[in-house]
Design a protein around this motif. Structure first.
Motif, PDB file in Angstrom:
ATOM      1  N   MET A 155      19.394  -9.951  16.884  1.00 53.65           N
ATOM      2  CA  MET A 155      19.168  -8.260  15.484  1.00 53.65           C
ATOM      3  C   MET A 155      18.735  -7.314  16.428  1.00 53.65           C
ATOM      4  SD  MET A 155      16.464  -7.012  12.982  1.00 53.65           S
ATOM      5  CE  MET A 155      16.233  -8.524  11.588  1.00 53.65           C
ATOM      6  N   GLY A 156      18.296  -7.149  17.448  1.00 58.26           N
ATOM      7  CA  GLY A 156      18.064  -6.203  18.427  1.00 58.26           C
ATOM      8  C   GLY A 156      20.052  -6.084  19.077  1.00 58.26           C
ATOM      9  N   ILE A 157      20.452  -6.773  19.383  1.00 56.40           N
ATOM     10  CA  ILE A 157      21.479  -7.065  20.688  1.00 56.40           C
ATOM     11  C   ILE A 157      22.199  -5.987  18.858  1.00 56.40           C
ATOM     12  CG2 ILE A 157      23.190  -7.945  22.180  1.00 56.40           C
ATOM     13  CD1 ILE A 157      20.760 -10.245  22.020  1.00 56.40           C
ATOM     14  N   TYR A 158      22.961  -6.326  18.072  1.00 50.65           N
ATOM     15  CA  TYR A 158      24.014  -5.414  17.376  1.00 50.65           C
ATOM     16  C   TYR A 158      22.849  -4.531  17.406  1.00 50.65           C
ATOM     17  CZ  TYR A 158      25.059  -5.042  12.092  1.00 50.65           C
ATOM     18  OH  TYR A 158      25.336  -4.044  11.305  1.00 50.65           O
ATOM     19  N   HIS A 159      21.645  -3.894  17.236  1.00 54.32           N
ATOM     20  CA  HIS A 159      21.868  -2.703  16.801  1.00 54.32           C
ATOM     21  C   HIS A 159      22.178  -1.709  18.025  1.00 54.32           C
ATOM     22  CE1 HIS A 159      19.558  -3.109  13.213  1.00 54.32           C
ATOM     23  NE2 HIS A 159      18.690  -3.294  13.852  1.00 54.32           N
ATOM     24  N   GLY A 160      22.138  -2.619  18.990  1.00 56.36           N
ATOM     25  CA  GLY A 160      21.851  -1.876  20.878  1.00 56.36           C
ATOM     26  C   GLY A 160      23.383  -2.278  20.629  1.00 56.36           C
ATOM     27  N   ILE A 161      24.282  -2.279  20.656  1.00 56.26           N
ATOM     28  CA  ILE A 161      26.321  -2.356  20.407  1.00 56.26           C
ATOM     29  C   ILE A 161      26.249  -1.301  19.491  1.00 56.26           C
ATOM     30  CG2 ILE A 161      27.995  -4.042  20.084  1.00 56.26           C
ATOM     31  CD1 ILE A 161      26.752  -6.379  20.608  1.00 56.26           C
ATOM     32  N   LYS A 162      25.927  -1.515  19.171  1.00 56.55           N
ATOM     33  CA  LYS A 162      26.654  -0.551  17.977  1.00 56.55           C
ATOM     34  C   LYS A 162      26.228   0.761  18.298  1.00 56.55           C
ATOM     35  CE  LYS A 162      24.863  -0.913  13.842  1.00 56.55           C
ATOM     36  NZ  LYS A 162      24.668  -1.191  12.002  1.00 56.55           N
ATOM     37  N   ALA A 163      25.111   1.269  18.333  1.00 57.08           N
ATOM     38  CA  ALA A 163      24.495   2.443  20.136  1.00 57.08           C
ATOM     39  C   ALA A 163      25.516   2.896  20.919  1.00 57.08           C
ATOM     40  CB  ALA A 163      23.057   2.486  20.607  1.00 57.08           C
ATOM     41  N   ALA A 164      25.827   1.516  21.180  1.00 60.76           N
ATOM     42  CA  ALA A 164      26.390   1.499  23.149  1.00 60.76           C
ATOM     43  C   ALA A 164      28.240   1.870  22.499  1.00 60.76           C
ATOM     44  CB  ALA A 164      26.658   0.796  23.614  1.00 60.76           C
ATOM     45  N   VAL A 165      28.446   1.477  21.231  1.00 60.67           N
ATOM     46  CA  VAL A 165      29.691   2.204  20.401  1.00 60.67           C
ATOM     47  C   VAL A 165      29.909   3.689  20.217  1.00 60.67           C
ATOM     48  CG1 VAL A 165      31.341   1.841  18.588  1.00 60.67           C
ATOM     49  CG2 VAL A 165      30.748  -0.408  20.003  1.00 60.67           C
ATOM     50  N   ALA A 166      29.234   3.565  19.440  1.00 60.60           N
ATOM     51  CA  ALA A 166      29.075   5.586  19.374  1.00 60.60           C
ATOM     52  C   ALA A 166      29.178   5.986  20.279  1.00 60.60           C
ATOM     53  CB  ALA A 166      28.272   5.217  18.591  1.00 60.60           C
ATOM     54  N   HIS A 167      27.823   5.878  21.201  1.00 57.31           N
ATOM     55  CA  HIS A 167      27.677   6.546  22.440  1.00 57.31           C
ATOM     56  C   HIS A 167      29.616   6.722  23.411  1.00 57.31           C
ATOM     57  CE1 HIS A 167      25.427   7.995  26.257  1.00 57.31           C
ATOM     58  NE2 HIS A 167      26.585   7.251  26.957  1.00 57.31           N
ATOM     59  N   LYS A 168      29.937   5.524  23.731  1.00 51.40           N
ATOM     60  CA  LYS A 168      30.648   5.306  25.068  1.00 51.40           C
ATOM     61  C   LYS A 168      32.327   5.557  23.385  1.00 51.40           C
ATOM     62  CE  LYS A 168      32.555   4.139  28.417  1.00 51.40           C
ATOM     63  NZ  LYS A 168      32.424   4.657  29.780  1.00 51.40           N
ATOM     64  N   LEU A 169      32.464   4.830  22.779  1.00 55.03           N
ATOM     65  CA  LEU A 169      33.077   5.473  22.160  1.00 55.03           C
ATOM     66  C   LEU A 169      33.344   5.617  21.034  1.00 55.03           C
ATOM     67  CD1 LEU A 169      34.343   1.009  21.433  1.00 55.03           C
ATOM     68  CD2 LEU A 169      34.932   2.890  23.734  1.00 55.03           C
ATOM     69  N   GLY A 170      32.219   6.613  20.336  1.00 49.22           N
ATOM     70  CA  GLY A 170      32.468   7.585  19.673  1.00 49.22           C
ATOM     71  C   GLY A 170      32.486   7.384  18.780  1.00 49.22           C
ATOM     72  N   LYS A 171      32.601   6.224  18.064  1.00 52.60           N
ATOM     73  CA  LYS A 171      32.463   5.387  17.154  1.00 52.60           C
ATOM     74  C   LYS A 171      31.451   4.812  15.751  1.00 52.60           C
ATOM     75  CE  LYS A 171      37.042   3.731  18.325  1.00 52.60           C
ATOM     76  NZ  LYS A 171      38.010   1.735  18.123  1.00 52.60           N
ATOM     77  N   ASP A 172      31.268   5.489  14.948  1.00 56.38           N
ATOM     78  CA  ASP A 172      30.107   5.150  13.851  1.00 56.38           C
ATOM     79  C   ASP A 172      30.235   4.067  12.882  1.00 56.38           C
ATOM     80  OD1 ASP A 172      31.667   6.320  12.292  1.00 56.38           O
ATOM     81  OD2 ASP A 172      30.651   7.790  11.382  1.00 56.38           O
ATOM     82  N   SER A 173      31.333   3.439  13.553  1.00 56.78           N
ATOM     83  CA  SER A 173      31.469   1.801  12.886  1.00 56.78           C
ATOM     84  C   SER A 173      32.449   0.725  13.375  1.00 56.78           C
ATOM     85  CB  SER A 173      32.934   2.182  11.733  1.00 56.78           C
ATOM     86  OG  SER A 173      33.149   0.684  11.347  1.00 56.78           O
ATOM     87  N   MET A 174      31.668  -0.939  12.397  1.00 55.26           N
ATOM     88  CA  MET A 174      32.090  -1.546  13.824  1.00 55.26           C
ATOM     89  C   MET A 174      33.770  -1.684  13.356  1.00 55.26           C
ATOM     90  SD  MET A 174      30.186  -1.593  16.485  1.00 55.26           S
ATOM     91  CE  MET A 174      31.135  -3.368  17.309  1.00 55.26           C
TER      92      MET A 174
END
Ligand code: NAD
Length: 354
Positions: free
Chosen positions: A154-173
């Motif tokens: 669960m923590g990794i899932y949240h962390g990957i979403k944060a990384a995608v938002a930070h690096k790729l500027g996407k708020d959806s997976m």
């Protein structure tokens, strides 16, 4: 075996015990890296080591990692780890587990154990016959505790979403391509959570059947385990082995982000520098994979206070992992330093060794 203080992984550990119990055949190492923030907590690894020096290295390295992980998760606990040296057949007996429980009890609460590789909930129940300083015990519905794997995922899932938002500027997976190495408790959990959000999953495991089964379940694609590192993707998520990121594998990476649960992903600290130089965003492993220890340490601390621990408190603390990662990435960008070096410096500060 050389003296442990000459080992390269020796890091001013507060205490390292070698335990031998002749009657049961138990040989174990218990390493307490730091009790600055509270009792040293970290799981016990049951493993066959070709050389005892490998066991000492694991105990020293993993206990230091737990100090960093627990501090960065904001937990009032220090860092420790134990290894039990199994024979080549992996023999683990009730008498060994009880003798190990006695060794933990002798430390009078300075060390708290839990599951690690090679250990099960049932093993923790056996150890708990001899000591109260154990967590990861079966939990009642709605309480903290039990198998840490799903909470780590669960923590990794949240962390990957944060990384995608930070690096790729996407708020959806939706449509984000994630390559998951390791389809076990953690990797499987991460893949299932991301699939529900519409991510494109590529999965791999040395057990090819396991990867195929997971791919069919979530509508992903299974690839050979030695191919996954070079697979073109947005996120590479290592959830199998440690030391997976070295000169050779970093050169093969074809991703924007590395974020997964395996412990000690960087073969050496300078591999964080190589990721940084390649402009690959790295989520420091011990920050993103803290969900499991958050779950079992709250179970332990609540039990010590004689009360049940609401699972919602565990979820709230796991939900803070993305914020911690963001702080690290912001500092990394501001200082021009690799994220692993930023995280290490923050952790050292927290355990009073800044
Ligand atoms: P697990 O044993 O359930 O799963 C590991 C999977 O990785 C297995 O399916 C195995 O076949 C596969 N694997 C092994 N070598 C591989 C390789 N070279 N390539 C591809 N797949 C490979 O273990 P887990 O509990 O899911 O833990 C995975 C990683 O996460 C480990 O590094 C562990 O230390 C770390 N971790 C786990 C937790 C937890 O709560 N379980 C917490 C923190 C960190």
């Amino acid at each position: 075996m050389s003296a442990f203080w000459t080992e390269p992984d020796w890091d001013e550990h507060e205490r390292v015990e070698v335990v031998h119990h002749r009657a049961s055949g138990l040989t174990a190492i218990i390493a307490l890296h730091s009790t600055h923030l509270g009792p040293a907590a970290g799981g016990t690894r049951f493993w066959h080591y070709a050389e005892p020096s490998g066991a000492m290295r694991d105990a020293l390295r993993l206990s230091r990692g737990m100090s960093f992980k627990n501090a960065m998760a904001g937990l009032p606990i220090g860092g420790g780890k134990a290894v039990v040296l199994l024979d080549k057949d992996g023999t683990k007996t009730p008498a060994m587990l009880e003798a190990f429980g006695d060794a933990v009890e002798a430390l009078a609460g300075r060390y708290v154990t839990a599951e690690d590789v090679g250990a099960s909930e049932a093993d923790m129940v056996a150890i708990a016959k001899r000591t109260a300083h154990v967590c990861g015990l079966p939990a009642l519905e709605g309480d903290a505790g039990g198998d840490p794997g799903p909470f780590t995922a669960m923590g990794i899932y949240h962390g990957i979403k944060a990384a995608v938002a930070h690096k790729l500027g996407k708020d959806s997976m939706q449509g984000v391509r994630v390559a998951v190495q390791g389809c076990g408790s953690v990797g499987g959990g991460v893949a299932r959570l991301l699939a529900k959000d519409g991510a494109d999953l590529i999965v791999a495991d040395i057990d090819g059947g396991r990867a195929q089964a997971l791919a069919s379940e979530i509508g992903g694609e299974a690839v050979e385990s030695d191919m996954v590192i070079g697979t073109a993707c947005d996120v590479f998520s290592p959830n199998a082995l440690g030391a997976i990121l070295d000169d050779e594998s970093i050169a093969r990476l074809d991703c924007a982000i590395v974020a997964g649960g395996a412990n000690n992903q960087l073969a050496r600290p300078e591999h964080g520098r190589q990721l940084h130089a390649r402009d690959i965003l790295y989520a420091p492993d011990y920050v993103i994979n803290a969900g499991g220890i958050i779950n079992v340490s709250l179970e332990y601390l609540c039990r010590q206070d004689g009360k049940a621990c609401d699972i919602n408190e565990v979820r709230q603390r796991i939900a803070q992992i993305p914020g911690r990662l963001q702080t690290i990435w912001d500092a990394s960008a501001a200082q021009g330093l690799p994220s692993n070096e930023v995280a290490d410096a923050m952790a050292m500060e927290l355990i009073g060794r800044g």
